[in-house]
Design an enzyme around this catalytic site. Structure first.
Site, PDB file in Angstrom:
ATOM      1  N   PHE C 252       0.824  -1.227   0.000  1.00 48.72           N
ATOM      2  CA  PHE C 252       0.000   0.000   0.000  1.00 48.72           C
ATOM      3  C   PHE C 252       0.849   1.264   0.000  1.00 48.72           C
ATOM      4  O   PHE C 252       0.406   2.321   0.429  1.00 48.72           O
ATOM      5  CB  PHE C 252      -0.977  -0.005   1.192  1.00 48.72           C
ATOM      6  CG  PHE C 252      -1.646  -1.342   1.409  1.00 48.72           C
ATOM      7  CD1 PHE C 252      -2.480  -1.872   0.433  1.00 48.72           C
ATOM      8  CD2 PHE C 252      -1.414  -2.085   2.554  1.00 48.72           C
ATOM      9  CE1 PHE C 252      -3.078  -3.108   0.605  1.00 48.72           C
ATOM     10  CE2 PHE C 252      -2.002  -3.328   2.725  1.00 48.72           C
ATOM     11  CZ  PHE C 252      -2.834  -3.843   1.755  1.00 48.72           C
ATOM     12  N   GLY C 724      -4.813   2.109 -14.114  1.00 52.33           N
ATOM     13  CA  GLY C 724      -4.534   1.436 -12.835  1.00 52.33           C
ATOM     14  C   GLY C 724      -5.787   1.211 -12.009  1.00 52.33           C
ATOM     15  O   GLY C 724      -6.745   1.973 -12.085  1.00 52.33           O
ATOM     16  N   GLU C 727      -5.468   2.105  -6.739  1.00 55.94           N
ATOM     17  CA  GLU C 727      -5.705   3.232  -5.842  1.00 55.94           C
ATOM     18  C   GLU C 727      -7.037   3.923  -6.046  1.00 55.94           C
ATOM     19  O   GLU C 727      -7.569   4.539  -5.119  1.00 55.94           O
ATOM     20  CB  GLU C 727      -4.554   4.234  -5.987  1.00 55.94           C
ATOM     21  CG  GLU C 727      -3.261   3.665  -5.458  1.00 55.94           C
ATOM     22  CD  GLU C 727      -2.046   4.486  -5.837  1.00 55.94           C
ATOM     23  OE1 GLU C 727      -1.527   5.198  -4.987  1.00 55.94           O
ATOM     24  OE2 GLU C 727      -1.624   4.399  -7.011  1.00 55.94           O
TER      25      GLU C 727
END
Lengths: 331, 161, 760
Positions: C252, C724, C727
């Site tokens: 993370f 992506g 996130e």
């Protein structure tokens, strides 16, 4: 954690003799609190006397209709016991709301009674704590106090008693049986824990060599009409901000019996004596519940971060009594 | 030093240990059984969950010497439909909490089968059905920081009797 | 995995299919090894001693009691530790310099720069002895004046410079004036606390030296950066260092840089001549690995009576450590989300004597979207306009700040699809107007937004005569399902069965993958996989031509990779046939990697492309969150009871693992919204909840069923169309929850986390 001696006790007499003989010796039950405190450097016994093989793991009926709970009954077994669930639902709920399934499988009733506070300043060796190191000061005062106590505090200590089980036991007039080389004695649960005063390191009235062997629950009609309400920061697996153990018997709209104890707000399992006094005989209405809560919380002393607990406790008391009055027992 | 004997995943093992050694470190460091994981070493995450005589416990807060004579099952000794269900439902991401989640779920299912209530049980005197709410409450001692909770619950739900 | 493919294979649909993870069985059987699961003979164990002052000098350090303990091999301090090179300054010429987490050369200095900085490491034959020894080290400090109180330091904030990859602010027109003149406006202050990653695997390292050669098992998101960082610190050639990290127990962002534990494990191994394992305690993770900065944000919005934004102001103040830290782009999403006529975006920073902050899942945007989306909701409330409608009315055609084109933009669709899935039309607009029994019910919406990146990656591909394919790259698997997704891409590109593709990963002995950060790994690797597969198809074709295959007579451009080979409209050959005829055991192809010069060139090309792309397009993953909460009217307890998230992450490579990534982001967002708060004592700078019992990450009981879906629309400018997914899921969650809580209770919480005391 330093290494330590380890002995397995095979009978109660041997266990108490072993701890009495050695000043640095301690009893070891499930270990869930003690091992954590040892690893954190708060506790450093020289010897542990393992009591988990003692025959103290039964729940027995008492002649008066009460229950006798062996000190080594695991928390999960206590909560799952049919008699506890039926006759003392507040206790089953309180135990189930504490810790996690794994921890409840390990933790014992006796150990739960002697749980120590989760105050961050108590755990952290780099900060001052009168409870851990008498006279060193209190890091919590002026620090983070959101989880700290509003009842039973002193200028020396604000630490909250963390147990859920004890809150239910406080409401149930439980009696703790302890044994030592000097014999057996019985201590009412409400007298077991001390207020911090200026000696917060003296947490209970037990001598170091006294072993909790059982907890007795007297029979009481009000115990069966009971529930436990825990308010916390997560839906599960968190210590109480406020908890309420309550039992309520209402006849013809009036409170004929009430038991009320609070957790998460006090330095010891807190029997709400004032609230009970106000409520007994009063009409079972929200107004009475509120008046009772106010009476109990009148002596609250708040810190910078925990003032909300007064209102939260008030509301939780009222809501729990209301629920008992309208929906009845959690059994 | 204390000598202990245990059955670990069906095999007899013995070890000479300091009393302070946790069951978790006895397994991981002394016995090379690295399935159980250390996530907090303070009883707050569940990654170290193992089954002792069929009950789920946290091996990080357990002193190994206390478990002399016990039967210990770690993820390496588990052969259970839950494992395939976890894969099907993507009940993990990094896999670090997974050994604990699976051991915990096995213990939890046994507790439920024995009729134990939970904090989510409305009426504690009765025998609750294993709803999603019940599963979530009973599994709350096992953190998953990747957030695979939905998959874990689905896997347990599929396998539960 | 060496089975030959069947004669005809339907590979259609392998891309996007929700295939099970390739490592699923290993992860559910305990077979997967993490960095501290590796056995070594004579393995020693280490434990850290951390400073208890925020700033100062060590005036004495007493290790006598610790050293005297049985089993203790060494207690290293600044007085006796081997010398290391100080961390390098960050330079664009070598991105691996970003690996340095701070400027402090721990154990090579008597200076203390934050409460928690390691000042000694104990090494012993058992973890218990190491821990006991560490506890016995006595340190005396000469404390210096320090600044550790974020709130108190706010007046000293200075404007934040642009971060390496993203601009820090921007403006258009005169936003303050437009705000003053707006028909309807809000001007709100939000605060968010520090957060810690709390990957379930604490940072752990096993380090072994043989002469000047170092092998390190490390829980890292940046294998290549770690390798280069360690080589520099210990003064050995990069080729002498091998970093192994096939599986990482969550990162993370917390494992993107090299934190002291890794360096000290290597140092301890060097000093004792034994392999050393250092698994940080959970407390030591908090004390030695940075987290997310706290923030104070202002969001001010002005609008016409019909809900057209005329002014958007978003400013932030965050913190960084005096000894390091990375700037966080808190206002970044506000450049792109809404078509405001006048805009003012600015980021400021204070510097404190605290542990360096670092990237944590959507650094900046995770908390920036909370403030922005809560402010939009507040504006909708003031306008008496549905908050979805307000967002749709202000959906821009081009980038609002500078008019750049969006590479593609599907936020409108995400909002509309999400609203339909959630049943948003059934929402009663007034706060406190929905109930379920005694529970107050609230519905909230928020947009999600996260920029998409691409980093350079190297890999090799081997096609064997038995039909198996092996992809090799030091890519990172910390839960994203990287190996699974890349195997799917290879299968798709070569037209072979998914099962015939194996991925070797997580080892610096392999070609270097991109660091796993910025949600960039899948897209970055995809670009490399596409080109290596093209190269391999070319090599197959060339081999076919040379070896007399009928395939050789057809132009490559007319052939498709399918059914385990190359086929045209009138037939073709399988790879097995081509390789067998040519008598070749295998064919190899590679991209990236190679010499220092080539690496440098690759990096230069990457930076150039980054700059060029940045000038041409705005590129991001986005989405819409819809959230239902129940609030106990007595106690203020908030329970999230329903969630719908619809996301545009471009092409979905694996519907199962992508959904898990997004759910994971949402769950961490629930933590951010409702519970997580790193408590830094403002008197001392010491973290007071450095554990998992008082730092409240969500547990099972906090998380309802999360309905996650994708638009699955390829981004035309990204390799394979992939944006992506790591996130974007966390962005907007804080806003959605805050908005739902407002709808349920009529109370807007401007200060995260939304704990019950704020709702009483």
């Amino acid at each position: 954690m330093k290494d330590f001696g380890y002995r397995v006790a095979v009978d109660v007499a041997g266990a108490v003799a072993a701890v009495a003989a050695e000043p640095g010796a301690r009893f070891l039950g499930g270990g869930t609190n003690l091992v954590d405190l040892m690893r954190s450097g708060v506790e450093h016994p020289d010897t542990l006397v393992d009591i988990t093989r003692l025959p103290l793991d039964a729940v027995d009926e008492l002649p008066d209709g009460g229950l006798r709970i062996g000190a080594l009954v695991r928390n999960s077994d206590l909560a799952a016991h049919p008699a506890v669930r039926r006759r003392y639902p507040v206790l089953a709920q309180a135990v189930l709301s504490g810790a996690s399934g794994q921890l409840r499988n390990m933790a014992t009733v006796g150990g739960n009674l002697l749980q120590r506070t989760r105050c961050a300043y108590f755990y952290d060796q780099a900060t001052a704590c009168n409870r851990r190191e008498p006279g060193s000061g209190c890091g919590a005062i002026g620090g983070f106090t959101r989880t700290h106590a509003i009842l039973g505090t002193s200028p020396s200590c604000l630490a909250t008693h963390p147990s859920d089980m004890c809150v239910a036991l406080a409401a149930l007039d439980a009696v703790v049986e302890v044994e030592s080389v000097r014999g057996t004695r019985r201590v009412p649960l409400l007298d077991l824990h001390r207020l911090p005063g200026d000696t917060p390191h003296q947490e209970t009235v037990l001598e170091p060599d006294e072993l909790v062997t059982a907890v007795e629950l007297p029979a009481a009609e009000v115990a069966a009409v009971s529930r436990y309400r825990k308010v916390r920061d997560r839906a599960s697996y968190a210590f109480a901000l406020v908890s309420v153990a309550a039992g309520l018997v209402v006849r013809d709209g009036a409170v004929v019996a009430v038991r009320l104890a609070l957790g998460g707000v006090a330095t010891k399992p807190w029997r709400a004596v004032e609230a009970e006094r106000v409520l007994t005989g009063a009409p079972a209405t929200e107004d009475s519940f509120r008046a009772a809560a106010d009476a109990e919380l009148a002596t609250a002393v708040v810190q910078e971060d925990n003032g909300f607990k007064v209102e939260l406790a008030r509301r939780t008391i009222v809501a729990t009594l209301h629920r008992l009055a309208t929906e009845g027992s959690a059994a | 030093m204390v000598e202990i004997r245990m059955r670990v995943n069906g095999a007899e093992v013995s070890a000479e240990l300091e009393a302070r050694v946790s069951l978790l470190d006895a397994l991981r460091v002394r016995l090379g059984v690295t399935g159980p994981k250390k996530g907090c070493d303070q009883g707050a995450c569940g990654a170290c969950t193992v089954l002792v005589d069929g009950r789920r416990i946290l091996s990080c807060l357990a002193l190994a010497v206390q478990y002399d004579g016990s039967e210990v099952t770690t993820i390496e000794g588990v052969d259970h439909p839950l494992q395939a269900a976890f894969v099907r439902h993507d009940g993990f991401q990094c896999g670090y909490c997974t050994p604990g989640q699976i051991c915990s779920a096995i213990g939890m299912l046994a507790e439920h089968a024995a009729g134990a209530p939970s904090a989510a049980t409305e009426h504690v005197a009765g025998a609750p059905a294993l709803t999603r709410t019940e599963i979530r409450e009973r599994m709350s001692g096992n953190l998953c920081r990747c957030g695979a909770y939905n998959g874990i619950v689905a896997a347990i739900e599929e396998v539960a009797p | 995995m060496t089975q030959a493919p069947p004669a005809a294979v339907d590979t259609a649909g392998v891309l996007g299919r929700p295939v099970d993870r390739v490592d699923g069985t290993a992860k559910t059987s305990g077979a997967v090894r993490f960095s501290t699961d590796y056995p070594y003979p004579d393995l020693a164990h280490a434990a850290l001693v951390c400073a208890t002052v925020a700033r100062g000098r060590i005036i004495s350090i007493d290790t006598a009691a610790a050293t005297a303990l049985p089993g203790v091999l060494a207690v290293l301090t600044h007085e006796n530790a081997p010398t290391m090179n100080p961390p390098r300054a960050v330079t664009l010429l070598d991105l691996s310099t970003m690996a340095a987490s701070s400027t402090v050369n721990v154990l090579n200095t008597d200076e203390v720069h934050w409460d928690g900085q390691p000042v000694a490491v104990a090494v012993a034959t058992s973890p218990e002895a190491a821990a006991e020894a560490a506890a016995l080290v006595r340190v005396d400090y000469q404390a210096s004046p320090s600044a550790v109180d974020f709130d108190a330091a706010l007046p000293d904030a200075v404007e934040q410079k642009n971060s390496m990859l993203a601009p820090a602010g921007g403006s258009k027109g005169d936003a303050e004036r437009a705000l003053a003149e707006a028909a309807v406006s809000v001007d709100l202050r939000f605060t968010t606390p520090g957060h810690n990653h709390n990957a379930l695997e604490p940072h752990g390292t096993t380090a072994a030296w043989v002469g000047d050669e170092l092998t390190v098992h490390d829980g890292t998101q940046s294998i290549e950066w770690t390798r280069r960082h360690l080589a520099h610190r210990f003064g050995v050639p990069v080729s002498n260092v091998r970093v192994i990290a096939p599986f990482v127990g969550g990162g993370f962002g917390g494992k993107a840089r090299v934190w002291p534990g890794t360096v000290l494990a290597v140092l301890a191994a060097r000093a004792t001549g034994r392999p050393v394992r250092l698994l940080l305690t959970r407390e030591a993770v908090y004390r030695t690995v940075g987290g997310r900065t706290p923030s104070v944000q202002r969001v001010a919005l002005g609008a016409t009576a019909s809900g057209r934004l005329t002014a958007l102001v978003h400013t932030s103040t965050t913190l960084t450590g005096r000894a390091g830290g990375s700037p966080e782009q808190v206002v970044s999403q506000s450049r792109h989300l809404y078509a405001a006529k006048h805009m003012l975006l600015r980021q400021s920073q204070v510097t404190l004597d605290l542990l360096p902050n670092t990237s944590m899942r959507a650094p900046g945007e995770a908390i920036g979207t909370y403030a922005l989306e809560a402010a939009i909701d507040e504006l909708a409330h003031r306008l008496d306009l549905d908050p979805v409608e307000l967002r749709l009315r202000n959906e821009p055609e081009r980038d609002p700040l500078d008019g750049k084109r969006f590479s593609h933009r599907r936020l409108r669709a995400a909002l509309e699809v999400g609203a339909a899935r959630f049943g948003w039309a059934g929402r009663s607009p007034d706060p406190r107007s929905m109930r379920d029994g005694r529970w107050l019910v609230g519905w909230g919406v928020a947009a999600a937004y996260h920029p998409s990146w691409q980093l350079p990656a190297a890999l090799t591909l081997r096609l064997s005569a038995d039909g198996s394919v092996v992809l090799r790259s030091a890519l990172h698997e910390m839960g994203m399902g990287t190996a699974t997704a890349q195997a799917q891409i290879v299968a798709h590109e070569l037209g072979v069965p998914f099962e015939s593709v194996r991925v070797e990963h997580g080892d610096s002995a392999l070609p270097s993958g991109p660091p796993a950060g910025g949600s960039a790994q899948t897209a970055s690797l995809a670009a490399a996989v596409l080109s290596v597969c093209a190269e391999l198809r070319g090599a197959v074709h060339a081999l076919a031509r040379r070896s007399g295959s009928p395939l050789g007579r057809r132009p490559l451009a007319g052939l498709a990779a399918r059914d385990g080979g190359l086929f045209g409209p009138d037939g073709g050959e399988t790879y097995v046939e081509v390789l067998t005829r040519a008598g070749r055991a295998h064919l190899d192809a590679s991209v990236g990697g190679g010499s220092r010069l080539r690496r440098f060139a690759d990096q230069a090309r990457f930076m150039t492309r980054l700059a060029l792309d940045g000038r041409r397009w705005v590129r991001a993953a986005s989405g819409a969150h819809f959230c239902e909460v129940r609030v106990d009217p007595d106690t203020g307890e908030v329970r999230v009871s329903r969630w719908v998230g619809v996301f545009d992450i471009g092409t979905v490579v694996n519907a199962k693992t992508a959904a898990s990534q997004l759910r994971g982001g949402i769950v961490m967002g629930l933590g951010l919204a409702l519970g997580e708060h790193t408590l830094v004592d403002p008197r001392t700078g010491r973290i007071m909840n450095a554990n998992l019992s008082e730092y409240h990450v969500p547990v099972h009981a906090d998380v309802p069923e999360l309905d996650v879906s994708f638009l699955d629309d390829p981004d035309p400018t990204m390799p394979l169309g992939v944006l992506g997914a790591g996130e974007v899921g966390i962005t907007g969650v804080g806003g959605a929850v805050a908005n739902a809580v407002f709808h349920a209770t009529g109370r807007r919480v401007y200060d995260l986390p939304i704990t019950l005391d704020k709702l009483l």
